[in-house]
Design an enzyme around this catalytic site. Structure first.
Site, PDB file in Angstrom:
ATOM      1  N   ASP A 154      93.454  46.422 104.046  1.00  0.00           N
ATOM      2  CA  ASP A 154      94.482  47.090 104.902  1.00  0.00           C
ATOM      3  C   ASP A 154      95.713  46.680 104.758  1.00  0.00           C
ATOM      4  O   ASP A 154      95.981  45.448 105.024  1.00  0.00           O
ATOM      5  CB  ASP A 154      93.742  46.931 106.193  1.00  0.00           C
ATOM      6  CG  ASP A 154      94.364  47.851 107.251  1.00  0.00           C
ATOM      7  OD1 ASP A 154      95.425  48.543 106.992  1.00  0.00           O
ATOM      8  OD2 ASP A 154      94.123  47.974 108.431  1.00  0.00           O
ATOM      9  N   ASP A 222      96.395  56.204 111.515  1.00  0.00           N
ATOM     10  CA  ASP A 222      95.078  55.850 112.329  1.00  0.00           C
ATOM     11  C   ASP A 222      94.624  57.213 113.165  1.00  0.00           C
ATOM     12  O   ASP A 222      95.268  57.840 114.012  1.00  0.00           O
ATOM     13  CB  ASP A 222      95.205  54.965 113.264  1.00  0.00           C
ATOM     14  CG  ASP A 222      95.027  53.464 112.581  1.00  0.00           C
ATOM     15  OD1 ASP A 222      95.197  53.382 111.344  1.00  0.00           O
ATOM     16  OD2 ASP A 222      94.531  52.686 113.228  1.00  0.00           O
TER      17      ASP A 222
HETATM   18  C1  GLA Z   1      94.679  49.253 111.056  1.00  0.00           C
HETATM   19  C2  GLA Z   1      93.567  50.348 110.136  1.00  0.00           C
HETATM   20  C3  GLA Z   1      92.457  50.819 111.216  1.00  0.00           C
HETATM   21  C4  GLA Z   1      91.917  49.368 111.647  1.00  0.00           C
HETATM   22  C5  GLA Z   1      92.828  48.452 112.162  1.00  0.00           C
HETATM   23  C6  GLA Z   1      92.246  46.733 112.349  1.00  0.00           C
HETATM   24  O1  GLA Z   1      95.273  50.186 111.929  1.00  0.00           O
HETATM   25  O2  GLA Z   1      94.064  51.541 109.793  1.00  0.00           O
HETATM   26  O3  GLA Z   1      91.630  51.530 110.730  1.00  0.00           O
HETATM   27  O4  GLA Z   1      91.307  48.658 110.414  1.00  0.00           O
HETATM   28  O5  GLA Z   1      94.102  48.395 111.431  1.00  0.00           O
HETATM   29  O6  GLA Z   1      93.241  46.131 112.996  1.00  0.00           O
END
Ligand code: GLA
Length: 399
Positions: A154, A222
């Site tokens: 990520d 997200d």
């Molecule tokens: C980002 C990702 C999410 C999750 C969070 C965790 O926002 O896009 O899917 O993994 O980080 O902190």
């Protein structure tokens, strides 16, 4: 991101050069691809930081007990907040919530499931925990030694360094290099680890994700458990099917089915759209407290068969009339999965002709959610509920 696009042509060249370079070093990385979109569960959407060893074991148990494992869900993925400190040698250790990651992996494997983990190419993860920057090879070795089968990587704190790079080309080069670094580290372990890129769709990952060993890459920011956000994300995939190749997948983020923010009609729409998109199906709810309705939505075999179809082709939008959208996915046996989506707040009449699909004459049609044969027909019309879908499987007419 406030980056300056110097010239579209120069950007296109940079893309081409970077992609070619990455491809050259990553030819052997295709083991990371998965022949159908990954299916499993991820901790983030429901639990966020409230996870520990016991939570993950309970989800693995419920995956089996609910029957989800047996319809194809395999990965139990630990998202952010498992990370502890590095020791004097730089080796990452889990925090106190996860006393023994190897034992947890063994437990998950003993259930016929696979274990996924999470990190960032930045110094810190999105929740502020230890990332992999400067420790890529070491972390990949640690994951492999634990028995990890899947890594979600990520972007998080690498984002500001990319912005600091000054222009779009440099920022993008930094991002691609960071993902390639972990790809090489994962391959060097010799363990097949599905590599999931998470960078919110920055810089069109559908154009370069595969070249850095990605089996899947996030295409959007997200998701959350609201109909409007789910639909915004799902429908923003229009036009991406032409970049998709079987074995690697555009990832419009994890499922929210069963988390309570949408009704069953809306969750069926969510599942149907993700299946037509050949999206990874990563449940994001608490599997230990699922209602029978949630279990039924997640485990509908007809819908899963569309997502997991052997042709491995992403579907796309065929037409749109305001809030009424028709999406089509080609299937291996020549039939087509068709979703008639009513995104409006009122019921609507929607119809499909076999000629819309390029078929001549009548075809055998099936209503997938109702598991009902509709007969050999050349057109079908039905009332689709507000926020609902009519999901059809339309066979290729016999010659
Ligand atoms: C980002 C990702 C999410 C999750 C969070 C965790 O926002 O896009 O899917 O993994 O980080 O902190």
């Amino acid at each position: 991101m406030g980056l300056i696009l110097k010239s579209p042509l120069r950007l296109a060249w940079t893309f081409a050069i970077l992609a070619a370079a990455a491809l050259a070093c990553a030819q052997s990385s295709y083991a990371a691809s998965s022949s159908t979109p990954p299916m499993g569960w991820n901790s983030w959407n429901h639990f966020a930081a409230k996870i520990d060893d016991a939570t993950i074991r309970a989800q693995a148990d419920a995956m089996v007990a609910s029957g989800l494992r047996d319809v194809g869900y395999r990965y139990i993925n630990i998202d952010d907040t498992w990370e502890g400190q590095r020791d004097a040698q730089g080796v990452i250790h889990p925090n106190a919530k996860f006393p023994d990651m190897k034992a947890l992996a063994d437990y998950v494997h003993s259930k016929g499931l696979k274990l996924g983990i999470y990190s960032s190419p930045g110094a810190k993860t999105c929740a502020g925990y230890e990332g992999s920057l400067g420790h890529e090879a070491q972390d990949a070795q640690t994951y492999a030694a634990w028995g990890v089968d899947y890594l979600k990587y990520d972007l998080c704190s690498l984002g500001p360094s990319m912005q600091a790079a000054g222009d779009l080309e440099k920022a993008q080069a930094l991002e691609i290099a960071a993902y390639q670094k972990m790809n090489i580290a994962l391959r060097a372990t010799g363990r097949p680890i599905v590599y999931s890129l998470c960078q919110y769709g920055f810089y069109q990952p559908w154009r370069w994700g595969r070249s850095v060993g990605g089996a899947l890459w996030r295409t959007t920011g997200d998701i959350n458990d609201k109909f409007a956000r789910m639909i915004q994300i799902g429908t923003s995939q229009a036009g991406l099917s032409k970049f998709q190749e079987p074995g690697s997948w555009n990832d419009p983020d994890m499922l929210e089915i069963g988390n309570g923010g949408m009704n069953a009609t809306e969750y069926r729409t969510h599942m149907s759209l993700w299946a037509i998109l050949a999206a990874p199906l990563l449940a994001g709810n608490d599997l230990t407290t699922m209602t029978p309705e949630t279990t039924a939505i997640l485990s509908n075999k007809g819908v899963i068969a569309i997502d997991q179809d052997a042709a491995g082709k992403q579907g796309d939008r065929l037409r749109q009339e305001g809030p009424l959208e028709t999406w089509v996915k080609p299937l291996a046996d020549g039939s087509k999965a068709v979703g008639l989506f009513n995104l409006s707040d009122l019921p609507a009449n929607m119809s499909l002709r076999t000629s819309d699909l390029g078929f001549k004459g009548a075809s055998i049609m099936q209503d997938v959610w109702a598991n009902k044969a509709l007969g050999r027909i050349s057109a079908y019309r039905a009332v689709v509920p507000a926020h609902g879908v009519l999901l059809l499987r339309v066979s290729k007419p016999a010659p």
